[in-house]
Motif scaffolding. Sequence first.
Motif, PDB file in Angstrom:
ATOM      1  N   PRO A  91      49.326  41.139  34.995  1.00  0.00           N
ATOM      2  CA  PRO A  91      48.846  41.819  36.209  1.00  0.00           C
ATOM      3  C   PRO A  91      48.936  43.336  36.123  1.00  0.00           C
ATOM      4  CG  PRO A  91      50.865  40.605  36.675  1.00  0.00           C
ATOM      5  CD  PRO A  91      50.508  40.311  35.255  1.00  0.00           C
ATOM      6  N   ASP A  92      49.764  43.850  35.187  1.00  0.00           N
ATOM      7  CA  ASP A  92      49.752  45.297  34.963  1.00  0.00           C
ATOM      8  C   ASP A  92      50.050  45.653  33.521  1.00  0.00           C
ATOM      9  OD1 ASP A  92      49.582  47.947  34.964  1.00  0.00           O
ATOM     10  OD2 ASP A  92      51.260  48.333  36.293  1.00  0.00           O
ATOM     11  N   PRO A  93      49.015  45.636  32.667  1.00  0.00           N
ATOM     12  CA  PRO A  93      49.213  46.021  31.267  1.00  0.00           C
ATOM     13  C   PRO A  93      49.481  47.508  31.103  1.00  0.00           C
ATOM     14  CG  PRO A  93      46.893  45.553  31.693  1.00  0.00           C
ATOM     15  CD  PRO A  93      47.637  45.217  32.943  1.00  0.00           C
ATOM     16  N   LEU A  94      49.364  48.272  32.198  1.00  0.00           N
ATOM     17  CA  LEU A  94      49.572  49.718  32.109  1.00  0.00           C
ATOM     18  C   LEU A  94      51.046  50.118  32.186  1.00  0.00           C
ATOM     19  CD1 LEU A  94      46.708  50.967  34.424  1.00  0.00           C
ATOM     20  CD2 LEU A  94      46.840  51.298  31.977  1.00  0.00           C
ATOM     21  N   PRO A 125      50.269  37.525  41.710  1.00  0.00           N
ATOM     22  CA  PRO A 125      49.699  38.869  41.832  1.00  0.00           C
ATOM     23  C   PRO A 125      48.178  38.861  41.725  1.00  0.00           C
ATOM     24  CG  PRO A 125      51.417  38.801  40.139  1.00  0.00           C
ATOM     25  CD  PRO A 125      51.141  37.394  40.536  1.00  0.00           C
ATOM     26  N   LEU A 126      47.549  39.868  42.301  1.00  0.00           N
ATOM     27  CA  LEU A 126      46.122  40.065  42.100  1.00  0.00           C
ATOM     28  C   LEU A 126      45.909  40.423  40.628  1.00  0.00           C
ATOM     29  CD1 LEU A 126      45.306  42.196  45.274  1.00  0.00           C
ATOM     30  CD2 LEU A 126      44.556  39.853  44.822  1.00  0.00           C
ATOM     31  N   PRO A 127      44.854  39.904  40.012  1.00  0.00           N
ATOM     32  CA  PRO A 127      44.639  40.191  38.590  1.00  0.00           C
ATOM     33  C   PRO A 127      44.309  41.663  38.347  1.00  0.00           C
ATOM     34  CG  PRO A 127      42.794  38.942  39.504  1.00  0.00           C
ATOM     35  CD  PRO A 127      43.837  39.017  40.573  1.00  0.00           C
ATOM     36  N   PHE A 128      44.624  42.124  37.155  1.00  0.00           N
ATOM     37  CA  PHE A 128      44.333  43.507  36.760  1.00  0.00           C
ATOM     38  C   PHE A 128      42.820  43.696  36.642  1.00  0.00           C
ATOM     39  CE2 PHE A 128      43.869  46.752  33.335  1.00  0.00           C
ATOM     40  CZ  PHE A 128      44.486  47.803  33.992  1.00  0.00           C
ATOM     41  N   ASP A 129      42.351  44.819  37.163  1.00  0.00           N
ATOM     42  CA  ASP A 129      40.925  45.137  37.074  1.00  0.00           C
ATOM     43  C   ASP A 129      40.799  46.427  36.270  1.00  0.00           C
ATOM     44  OD1 ASP A 129      38.328  45.968  37.398  1.00  0.00           O
ATOM     45  OD2 ASP A 129      38.350  45.903  39.597  1.00  0.00           O
ATOM     46  N   LYS A 130      40.305  46.323  35.036  1.00  0.00           N
ATOM     47  CA  LYS A 130      40.355  47.522  34.191  1.00  0.00           C
ATOM     48  C   LYS A 130      39.331  48.569  34.602  1.00  0.00           C
ATOM     49  CE  LYS A 130      37.689  46.148  30.159  1.00  0.00           C
ATOM     50  NZ  LYS A 130      37.684  46.146  28.712  1.00  0.00           N
ATOM     51  N   ARG A 164      52.533  50.106  49.504  1.00  0.00           N
ATOM     52  CA  ARG A 164      51.961  49.589  48.258  1.00  0.00           C
ATOM     53  C   ARG A 164      52.976  49.773  47.130  1.00  0.00           C
ATOM     54  NH1 ARG A 164      47.132  52.513  50.101  1.00  0.00           N
ATOM     55  NH2 ARG A 164      45.433  51.054  50.522  1.00  0.00           N
ATOM     56  N   SER A 165      52.794  49.010  46.065  1.00  0.00           N
ATOM     57  CA  SER A 165      53.684  49.153  44.904  1.00  0.00           C
ATOM     58  C   SER A 165      53.047  50.098  43.893  1.00  0.00           C
ATOM     59  CB  SER A 165      53.919  47.788  44.256  1.00  0.00           C
ATOM     60  OG  SER A 165      52.881  47.489  43.343  1.00  0.00           O
ATOM     61  N   LEU A 166      53.757  50.307  42.787  1.00  0.00           N
ATOM     62  CA  LEU A 166      53.209  51.101  41.682  1.00  0.00           C
ATOM     63  C   LEU A 166      53.168  50.269  40.403  1.00  0.00           C
ATOM     64  CD1 LEU A 166      54.900  54.489  42.596  1.00  0.00           C
ATOM     65  CD2 LEU A 166      52.440  54.017  42.557  1.00  0.00           C
ATOM     66  N   ILE A 167      52.966  48.945  40.583  1.00  0.00           N
ATOM     67  CA  ILE A 167      52.904  48.095  39.393  1.00  0.00           C
ATOM     68  C   ILE A 167      51.753  47.082  39.486  1.00  0.00           C
ATOM     69  CG2 ILE A 167      54.681  46.426  40.169  1.00  0.00           C
ATOM     70  CD1 ILE A 167      54.485  47.760  36.595  1.00  0.00           C
ATOM     71  N   PHE A 168      51.755  46.228  40.496  1.00  0.00           N
ATOM     72  CA  PHE A 168      50.628  45.313  40.747  1.00  0.00           C
ATOM     73  C   PHE A 168      50.707  44.896  42.204  1.00  0.00           C
ATOM     74  CE2 PHE A 168      54.053  42.577  39.007  1.00  0.00           C
ATOM     75  CZ  PHE A 168      54.281  41.765  40.117  1.00  0.00           C
ATOM     76  N   ALA A 169      49.602  44.359  42.718  1.00  0.00           N
ATOM     77  CA  ALA A 169      49.556  44.040  44.147  1.00  0.00           C
ATOM     78  C   ALA A 169      49.593  42.538  44.380  1.00  0.00           C
ATOM     79  CB  ALA A 169      48.290  44.620  44.755  1.00  0.00           C
ATOM     80  N   PHE A 170      50.144  42.151  45.510  1.00  0.00           N
ATOM     81  CA  PHE A 170      50.020  40.771  45.956  1.00  0.00           C
ATOM     82  C   PHE A 170      48.872  40.679  46.956  1.00  0.00           C
ATOM     83  CE2 PHE A 170      54.548  40.347  44.615  1.00  0.00           C
ATOM     84  CZ  PHE A 170      54.355  39.294  43.733  1.00  0.00           C
ATOM     85  N   VAL A 180      41.333  58.563  35.160  1.00  0.00           N
ATOM     86  CA  VAL A 180      41.329  57.121  34.973  1.00  0.00           C
ATOM     87  C   VAL A 180      40.482  56.759  33.762  1.00  0.00           C
ATOM     88  CG1 VAL A 180      40.605  54.939  35.982  1.00  0.00           C
ATOM     89  CG2 VAL A 180      41.713  56.655  37.410  1.00  0.00           C
ATOM     90  N   GLN A 181      39.307  57.373  33.660  1.00  0.00           N
ATOM     91  CA  GLN A 181      38.429  57.088  32.520  1.00  0.00           C
ATOM     92  C   GLN A 181      39.112  57.471  31.213  1.00  0.00           C
ATOM     93  OE1 GLN A 181      36.039  55.125  32.781  1.00  0.00           O
ATOM     94  NE2 GLN A 181      36.164  55.182  35.009  1.00  0.00           N
ATOM     95  N   GLN A 182      39.859  58.564  31.269  1.00  0.00           N
ATOM     96  CA  GLN A 182      40.593  59.014  30.084  1.00  0.00           C
ATOM     97  C   GLN A 182      41.558  57.935  29.604  1.00  0.00           C
ATOM     98  OE1 GLN A 182      39.724  61.738  28.516  1.00  0.00           O
ATOM     99  NE2 GLN A 182      41.152  61.097  26.927  1.00  0.00           N
ATOM    100  N   ILE A 183      42.300  57.381  30.554  1.00  0.00           N
ATOM    101  CA  ILE A 183      43.269  56.347  30.212  1.00  0.00           C
ATOM    102  C   ILE A 183      42.549  55.119  29.641  1.00  0.00           C
ATOM    103  CG2 ILE A 183      44.836  54.648  31.222  1.00  0.00           C
ATOM    104  CD1 ILE A 183      45.833  56.869  33.038  1.00  0.00           C
ATOM    105  N   LEU A 184      41.412  54.772  30.281  1.00  0.00           N
ATOM    106  CA  LEU A 184      40.664  53.603  29.814  1.00  0.00           C
ATOM    107  C   LEU A 184      40.165  53.823  28.383  1.00  0.00           C
ATOM    108  CD1 LEU A 184      38.640  52.671  33.001  1.00  0.00           C
ATOM    109  CD2 LEU A 184      40.403  51.300  31.892  1.00  0.00           C
TER     110      LEU A 184
END
Lengths: 330, 119
Positions: free
Chosen positions: A69-72, A276-281, A257-263, A320-324
């Motif tokens: 849910p949070d690969p980041l 958790p809600l799935p990660f959306d890249k 809100r959290s800083l890792i993943f959301a419910f 964000v694009q940079q990180i991606l």
Amino acid sequence: MAKPFDRRSFMRLSAASLGAGALLRFMPFGSTANGMTLGNLLGSRNGEAPGPFSIVQLSDTHVGFQGPPDPLGTKAFERAVDAVNALNPQPDLILFTGDLTHDSEDPAEHAKRFAAFKAISGRLRVKKQMHVPGEHDAALDGGTLFREHFGETHYSFDHRGVHFVALDNVSAGKPIVGAEQIAWLKKDLARFPKTAPIVVFTHRPLFDLKPEWEWFTSDGDEVMNVLAPYDAVTVLYGHIHRLNHSTIGKSQHYAARSLIFAFPEPPAASTAEKKPLPFDKTQPFRNLGIREITGNSTRHTLSVNDVELTSRELSGTEGVQQILKTGDFL
Amino acid sequence: MNRFNKSLIPSLLTLLLAAASVVAQPETPARVIEISAKKFEFTPNVVTLKKDEPVTIHFTSTDRAHGLLVKEFKIDLDADVGKPADVTVTPHEAGSFAAICDHYCGSGHGNMKMTFVVE
Ligand SMILES: [Cu+2]
């Protein structure tokens, strides 16, 4: 605003949309407008006198968490630190409402995660940082590591005419505050008039939000009974990794809100699975965010503003694009 | 049970007779349901109860402290190795109810749960 304040409804919701920020009215320490002006003059820097202030709440950073849910990992936390550092003026203080770290069965590994949390939070320009533990910080060892790094798990302090109370509802292993802490709370509040603005910060909700998902505190009712006589109580908490605003009696309760993943929004069925809600890249920081609380005793307001980390003014899409592009999160 | 054992009736018949005698008695103690916990599961995973019938939950753990919480029936137990816990409750509402471990027990804690079905 020139109208005298109704002390009974001393802090009331006047704009309830969470997205837009909720505006609460309060009047610190039952003083007159003149008194507060004087207070502003006298207490410009000592933090004790009523006056304008802004604080930031960060929650559920789960440093050390690794999973789909949070690969980041800590990227959202780091982004939040940058966003807070960019605020002008800087907030007076930062409240961390638990699950700073993700637990490990190995105490040495867990200690490393506390150190990693501190390395990131240490980059905040605001050095006044207050913490309460979450169950991932303190439930396996009764709060030992947390205390080593941050001191007591419950305490109180005053800032700008607002009384802040940190409550621990995790380190007993169960969602409970406990008789001892409740007795302490009673004593702690006894010196305040019923009109004193009080901000409680804790990890779990102090009411039954979704007990089957452990979104509750078993003796939350007793805590709220102690707080019930006070007209201006705001409770800031985390744990549920999503926004929530609830009114219990006269008190306002806000989950961050959290800083890792959301419910997700919990379904009504008691047996519904919590995941958790799935990660959306394409939107890696979606549903993650920071909260700014601003108070102004001259205008008698306290407002809670929640900002998603994806919001353009905070992060900018370029970053964000940079990180991606770098792909270092996969 | 002793009187049946002494009479050397085959054990299956013993059980049937014992069960029959329990049903026949008007004032029986609550039925006992055993639930055992370990990281990160309950055994059994589904328990079926009868509406308005009192039951005693006997809760045990084989590895560490765990909780058993069903808010709807006021079940809120904690057990540790060698420290079982009991509660007698009467469900008055039919349906499926989630029971969770509410004593934090590690990485799989969030998904440690079971279901009570009330018919
Ligand atoms: Cu457990």
